[in-house]
Design a protein around this motif. Structure first.
Motif, PDB file in Angstrom:
ATOM      1  N   ASN B 194       0.825  -1.226   0.000  1.00 31.64           N
ATOM      2  CA  ASN B 194       0.000   0.000   0.000  1.00 31.64           C
ATOM      3  C   ASN B 194       0.851   1.265   0.000  1.00 31.64           C
ATOM      4  O   ASN B 194       0.690   2.155   0.833  1.00 31.64           O
ATOM      5  N   ASP B 195       1.747   1.338  -0.978  1.00 30.92           N
ATOM      6  CA  ASP B 195       2.648   2.458  -1.154  1.00 30.92           C
ATOM      7  C   ASP B 195       2.929   2.546  -2.646  1.00 30.92           C
ATOM      8  O   ASP B 195       3.138   1.493  -3.271  1.00 30.92           O
ATOM      9  N   PRO B 196       2.941   3.719  -3.283  1.00 29.06           N
ATOM     10  CA  PRO B 196       2.782   5.062  -2.707  1.00 29.06           C
ATOM     11  C   PRO B 196       1.332   5.473  -2.455  1.00 29.06           C
ATOM     12  O   PRO B 196       1.102   6.587  -2.006  1.00 29.06           O
ATOM     13  N   TYR B 197       0.397   4.577  -2.747  1.00 31.27           N
ATOM     14  CA  TYR B 197      -1.012   4.844  -2.446  1.00 31.27           C
ATOM     15  C   TYR B 197      -1.594   3.660  -1.691  1.00 31.27           C
ATOM     16  O   TYR B 197      -1.011   2.576  -1.683  1.00 31.27           O
ATOM     17  N   GLY B 198      -2.762   3.893  -1.108  1.00 33.01           N
ATOM     18  CA  GLY B 198      -3.460   2.811  -0.426  1.00 33.01           C
ATOM     19  C   GLY B 198      -4.949   3.086  -0.435  1.00 33.01           C
ATOM     20  O   GLY B 198      -5.403   4.070  -1.029  1.00 33.01           O
ATOM     21  N   PRO B 199      -5.692   2.223   0.250  1.00 33.86           N
ATOM     22  CA  PRO B 199      -7.160   2.362   0.224  1.00 33.86           C
ATOM     23  C   PRO B 199      -7.627   3.737   0.692  1.00 33.86           C
ATOM     24  O   PRO B 199      -8.650   4.238   0.224  1.00 33.86           O
ATOM     25  N   GLU B 200      -6.845   4.368   1.599  1.00 31.85           N
ATOM     26  CA  GLU B 200      -7.257   5.677   2.121  1.00 31.85           C
ATOM     27  C   GLU B 200      -7.192   6.762   1.045  1.00 31.85           C
ATOM     28  O   GLU B 200      -7.757   7.846   1.218  1.00 31.85           O
ATOM     29  N   ASP B 201      -6.525   6.480  -0.084  1.00 38.59           N
ATOM     30  CA  ASP B 201      -6.456   7.454  -1.172  1.00 38.59           C
ATOM     31  C   ASP B 201      -7.565   7.244  -2.203  1.00 38.59           C
ATOM     32  O   ASP B 201      -7.581   7.922  -3.237  1.00 38.59           O
ATOM     33  N   GLY B 202      -8.439   6.300  -1.943  1.00 39.79           N
ATOM     34  CA  GLY B 202      -9.562   6.087  -2.860  1.00 39.79           C
ATOM     35  C   GLY B 202      -9.199   5.326  -4.123  1.00 39.79           C
ATOM     36  O   GLY B 202      -9.953   5.324  -5.087  1.00 39.79           O
ATOM     37  N   VAL B 203      -8.032   4.642  -4.111  1.00 33.69           N
ATOM     38  CA  VAL B 203      -7.574   3.987  -5.344  1.00 33.69           C
ATOM     39  C   VAL B 203      -8.017   2.534  -5.456  1.00 33.69           C
ATOM     40  O   VAL B 203      -7.651   1.847  -6.416  1.00 33.69           O
ATOM     41  N   THR B 204      -8.804   2.047  -4.494  1.00 30.25           N
ATOM     42  CA  THR B 204      -9.175   0.625  -4.533  1.00 30.25           C
ATOM     43  C   THR B 204     -10.604   0.410  -5.048  1.00 30.25           C
ATOM     44  O   THR B 204     -11.211  -0.618  -4.784  1.00 30.25           O
ATOM     45  N   HIS B 205     -11.102   1.385  -5.809  1.00 27.74           N
ATOM     46  CA  HIS B 205     -12.483   1.255  -6.304  1.00 27.74           C
ATOM     47  C   HIS B 205     -12.684  -0.020  -7.129  1.00 27.74           C
ATOM     48  O   HIS B 205     -13.593  -0.802  -6.864  1.00 27.74           O
ATOM     49  N   SER B 206     -11.828  -0.246  -8.130  1.00 27.91           N
ATOM     50  CA  SER B 206     -11.990  -1.452  -8.966  1.00 27.91           C
ATOM     51  C   SER B 206     -11.818  -2.715  -8.132  1.00 27.91           C
ATOM     52  O   SER B 206     -12.554  -3.689  -8.328  1.00 27.91           O
ATOM     53  N   LEU B 207     -10.850  -2.704  -7.216  1.00 25.26           N
ATOM     54  CA  LEU B 207     -10.650  -3.889  -6.369  1.00 25.26           C
ATOM     55  C   LEU B 207     -11.917  -4.211  -5.588  1.00 25.26           C
ATOM     56  O   LEU B 207     -12.317  -5.378  -5.475  1.00 25.26           O
ATOM     57  N   LYS B 208     -12.550  -3.170  -5.021  1.00 22.74           N
ATOM     58  CA  LYS B 208     -13.752  -3.397  -4.223  1.00 22.74           C
ATOM     59  C   LYS B 208     -14.924  -3.818  -5.110  1.00 22.74           C
ATOM     60  O   LYS B 208     -15.627  -4.786  -4.798  1.00 22.74           O
ATOM     61  N   LEU B 209     -15.118  -3.077  -6.202  1.00 17.66           N
ATOM     62  CA  LEU B 209     -16.297  -3.314  -7.043  1.00 17.66           C
ATOM     63  C   LEU B 209     -16.223  -4.670  -7.740  1.00 17.66           C
ATOM     64  O   LEU B 209     -17.177  -5.452  -7.698  1.00 17.66           O
ATOM     65  N   HIS B 210     -15.097  -4.946  -8.369  1.00 15.85           N
ATOM     66  CA  HIS B 210     -15.013  -6.146  -9.202  1.00 15.85           C
ATOM     67  C   HIS B 210     -14.389  -7.337  -8.478  1.00 15.85           C
ATOM     68  O   HIS B 210     -14.696  -8.480  -8.793  1.00 15.85           O
ATOM     69  N   GLY B 211     -13.501  -7.068  -7.509  1.00 16.76           N
ATOM     70  CA  GLY B 211     -12.847  -8.158  -6.788  1.00 16.76           C
ATOM     71  C   GLY B 211     -13.646  -8.563  -5.557  1.00 16.76           C
ATOM     72  O   GLY B 211     -14.306  -9.594  -5.526  1.00 16.76           O
ATOM     73  N   ILE B 212     -13.612  -7.693  -4.551  1.00 16.59           N
ATOM     74  CA  ILE B 212     -14.299  -7.981  -3.291  1.00 16.59           C
ATOM     75  C   ILE B 212     -15.783  -8.223  -3.522  1.00 16.59           C
ATOM     76  O   ILE B 212     -16.378  -9.120  -2.912  1.00 16.59           O
ATOM     77  N   GLY B 213     -16.385  -7.429  -4.417  1.00 19.13           N
ATOM     78  CA  GLY B 213     -17.815  -7.574  -4.680  1.00 19.13           C
ATOM     79  C   GLY B 213     -18.210  -8.937  -5.204  1.00 19.13           C
ATOM     80  O   GLY B 213     -19.378  -9.322  -5.129  1.00 19.13           O
ATOM     81  N   HIS B 214     -17.243  -9.683  -5.735  1.00 27.05           N
ATOM     82  CA  HIS B 214     -17.509 -11.040  -6.216  1.00 27.05           C
ATOM     83  C   HIS B 214     -16.745 -12.093  -5.432  1.00 27.05           C
ATOM     84  O   HIS B 214     -16.697 -13.260  -5.852  1.00 27.05           O
ATOM     85  N   GLY B 215     -16.131 -11.691  -4.321  1.00 22.13           N
ATOM     86  CA  GLY B 215     -15.390 -12.658  -3.512  1.00 22.13           C
ATOM     87  C   GLY B 215     -14.089 -13.129  -4.147  1.00 22.13           C
ATOM     88  O   GLY B 215     -13.554 -14.159  -3.758  1.00 22.13           O
ATOM     89  N   LEU B 216     -13.580 -12.370  -5.131  1.00 23.33           N
ATOM     90  CA  LEU B 216     -12.367 -12.795  -5.841  1.00 23.33           C
ATOM     91  C   LEU B 216     -11.118 -12.224  -5.178  1.00 23.33           C
ATOM     92  O   LEU B 216     -11.076 -11.021  -4.858  1.00 23.33           O
ATOM     93  N   ALA B 217     -10.099 -13.054  -5.006  1.00 23.61           N
ATOM     94  CA  ALA B 217      -8.801 -12.546  -4.565  1.00 23.61           C
ATOM     95  C   ALA B 217      -8.354 -11.474  -5.556  1.00 23.61           C
ATOM     96  O   ALA B 217      -8.586 -11.600  -6.764  1.00 23.61           O
ATOM     97  N   ASN B 218      -7.727 -10.403  -5.050  1.00 21.06           N
ATOM     98  CA  ASN B 218      -7.452  -9.263  -5.922  1.00 21.06           C
ATOM     99  C   ASN B 218      -6.265  -8.472  -5.439  1.00 21.06           C
ATOM    100  O   ASN B 218      -5.944  -8.470  -4.247  1.00 21.06           O
ATOM    101  N   VAL B 219      -5.618  -7.778  -6.385  1.00 20.47           N
ATOM    102  CA  VAL B 219      -4.470  -6.942  -6.028  1.00 20.47           C
ATOM    103  C   VAL B 219      -4.319  -5.840  -7.070  1.00 20.47           C
ATOM    104  O   VAL B 219      -4.715  -6.001  -8.220  1.00 20.47           O
ATOM    105  N   MET B 220      -3.759  -4.718  -6.634  1.00 23.19           N
ATOM    106  CA  MET B 220      -3.418  -3.612  -7.534  1.00 23.19           C
ATOM    107  C   MET B 220      -1.912  -3.479  -7.518  1.00 23.19           C
ATOM    108  O   MET B 220      -1.305  -3.406  -6.444  1.00 23.19           O
TER     109      MET B 220
END
Lengths: 265, 265
Positions: B194-220
Motif C-alpha cells: 500500500n505504497d505510494p497509495y493505499g485504500p485511504e487514497d480512494g484507489v481501490t475502487h476497482s478492487l472493491k467493485l469487481h474483486g471484493i464484490g464477487h469474492g475474488l482474490a485481488n491486487v493492484m
C-alpha cells in the motif's frame, strides 16, 4: 444459560462447532457479562444491563439460526463495553469511554497495558475462534457464508426508529442483495439496507476481517430489540429471517440443509 | 498500437477475452487518448501526455501479463482525465479539475448532463466489459483472481519516491500477502505494501467493485514509471512481476498455465 466453551478461550462460547451447514454465525455482542476484575466498569446500575452493554436478544436469534442451519456459532461471553469484538484494537469505540448517553468510568484513561490486556483476553480469542472455524471448514472443502447477528435500540438519542430489520454490508453485497430480494416474504416488516447503521459507522469490522478477507459472502443482520423481548419472540424472528436467508443462500449456490421443522423457503 | 474492440464498447479494449488462465487483468489508465469532442480538455500541451493523463507503461506490462497468464485484459481507451475508471461516479477525482500540478480547464463547472455523458460513455462500458468477463468465467467454472496494473511518477510534488513496486490491497489482502511473501525473489527491488497509495487514497475502487464484490482474490500493482521507459523495460518488469504473481496464485490454490517461455517460478 448453558455454555459450551473451551479452556483456552474462556471469553468465547462456541456452539455446534462441527456443524456442516453453509454458514458460520457470529454474535459479538451476545453477553452483558463484565468479568469481576473490571468492577462493573463503574457503570450506573440503571445502565448495567442496558443495550449499551450488549445486544439484547441477539444471542437467542443467533442460537436459533445456528440450530436451523446446522451452523457453527461463535459468540463473545464478555460485554462490548469491556471490548467490542466488532471493532479493531485501534478504534476508540473498541473500549468506549461513553456509549450514547452512558458514561463508562472504567474505560477512562486506560493505560497501554490495560488496553493490551483486554485485546489479548477478549478480542484475540474471539478472532482466533472464528479463524479456526473458517480454516477447519476450508480444509474440509465446506462452502461458507458469514452471518453476524446484532440488535439495536428502538430509540436512539430520543428519536424512534421505524426500521425493524437492517441488512448491512460493506463492499461485498452479494448476500445482502440476495436477502433484500426476498423482502416481499416479510411484507409486514420494515426491512432496510445499511440501516440504522452502515459501513460509514465502523460496524463492518467483522464482515471485512472474517468475510471479505477470505472471499466469503457475508452479511450483518440488525434486529430492533423490542421485537426480541422474550426467547419466544427471538425464535419467531429467527424463523422470519430464515425466509430471507435460505433462498438467498440458495441463490448464491449454497446447499441448504434439510430440517425437521422445514419452512416453505 | 493495434486494438481489438467491440462495436458496443468503443471506449474499452479487450484482449484475449476467452483466455483460460486464472486471472482477469484490468488497466484503467492504459491510454492518454482524449476523444476529439473534448478539445484536449484545455490542457497545457506540456502536460497533454504526462502521467496526469495516463499511467505510462502500464498497458505494456498488462499486455505482457495477459499473454503470459493467458488472461483476459480489459483496458480503458480513454484518458483518466476524461473519466477515471478507477473511481466511482460520485468521486470528485472521477473527472478532476486539477491533478497534482496540472489544471484541467475542460473539467471545470461540468453540468450534470456532461458528467452523465462521460459516465455512460467511458465508465459504464468499462465496468460492463469487466462484469461480462467475470460472469462468463463464473458460468464456465473458471477460478479467477483480479489484477489491476498501474504506474506512478518517480517524483510527486517535487519529492522523489524510493518505492519501485507497490502491492496494494483493500480489506481482502490474500493475493497481496501472497505476493509480498515472494518479495525475496526480487531482492534488487524496493517493494512495499500500500505504497505510494493505499485504500485511504480512494484507489481501490476497482478492487472493491469487481474483486471484493464477487469474492475474488485481488491486487493492484503500482510500478514506478521510470522503470517502464521502453516496451522492452515493460516486458522485463512483467517478467519480474510473474516471479511474485505465479507462486502467489499457486499458494492460493490456482492452477498456473504452462508457458513456452517458462520461468523458474
Amino acid at each position: 444459560m448453558p455454555r459450551t466453551t473451551t479452556a483456552s478461550f474462556p471469553s468465547v462460547e462456541l456452539h455446534n462447532r462441527s456443524g456442516k451447514g453453509p454458514v458460520v454465525i457470529l454474535c459479538e455482542h451476545a453477553s452483558p457479562d463484565i468479568p469481576e476484575p473490571y468492577h462493573d466498569l463503574g457503570l450506573d446500575p440503571a445502565h448495567r444491563f442496558s443495550h449499551a452493554a450488549w445486544d439484547p436478544g441477539a444471542r437467542d436469534v443467533a442460537m436459533a439460526l445456528s440450530r436451523a442451519l446446522d451452523a457453527p456459532l461463535v459468540a463473545s461471553r464478555v460485554s462490548r463495553l469491556v471490548y467490542d469484538c466488532n471493532r479493531p484494537p485501534e478504534a476508540a469505540s473498541a473500549m468506549p469511554e461513553r456509549s450514547e448517553v452512558v458514561d463508562v468510568p472504567g474505560n477512562r484513561n486506560l493505560t497501554e497495558a490495560q488496553r493490551a490486556q483486554r485485546i489479548e483476553s477478549v478480542y484475540r480469542p474471539f478472532c482466533t475462534a472464528v479463524t479456526q472455524r473458517l480454516e477447519e471448514r476450508a480444509a474440509s472443502h465446506l462452502p461458507t457464508a458469514l452471518i453476524t447477528v446484532h440488535s439495536f435500540t428502538p430509540d436512539y438519542h430520543g428519536k424512534p426508529r421505524t426500521v425493524e430489520i437492517g441488512i448491512l454490508h460493506d463492499a461485498d453485497r452479494r448476500l445482502a442483495d440476495a436477502m433484500l430480494a426476498q423482502s416481499h416474504r416479510l411484507a409486514h416488516r420494515q426491512i432496510r439496507r445499511n440501516d440504522p447503521y452502515g459501513p460509514e459507522d465502523g460496524v463492518t469490522h467483522s464482515l471485512k476481517l472474517h468475510g471479505i478477507g477470505h472471499g466469503l459472502a457475508n452479511v450483518m443482520i440488525e434486529i430492533r430489540n423490542d421485537l426480541l423481548g422474550t426467547p419466544a419472540d427471538a425464535s419467531t424472528m429467527a424463523d422470519e429471517l430464515l425466509l430471507l436467508i435460505e433462498p438467498a443462500l440458495a441463490e448464491l449456490g449454497f446447499e441448504i440443509p434439510i430440517r425437521g421443522d422445514a419452512h416453505d423457503a
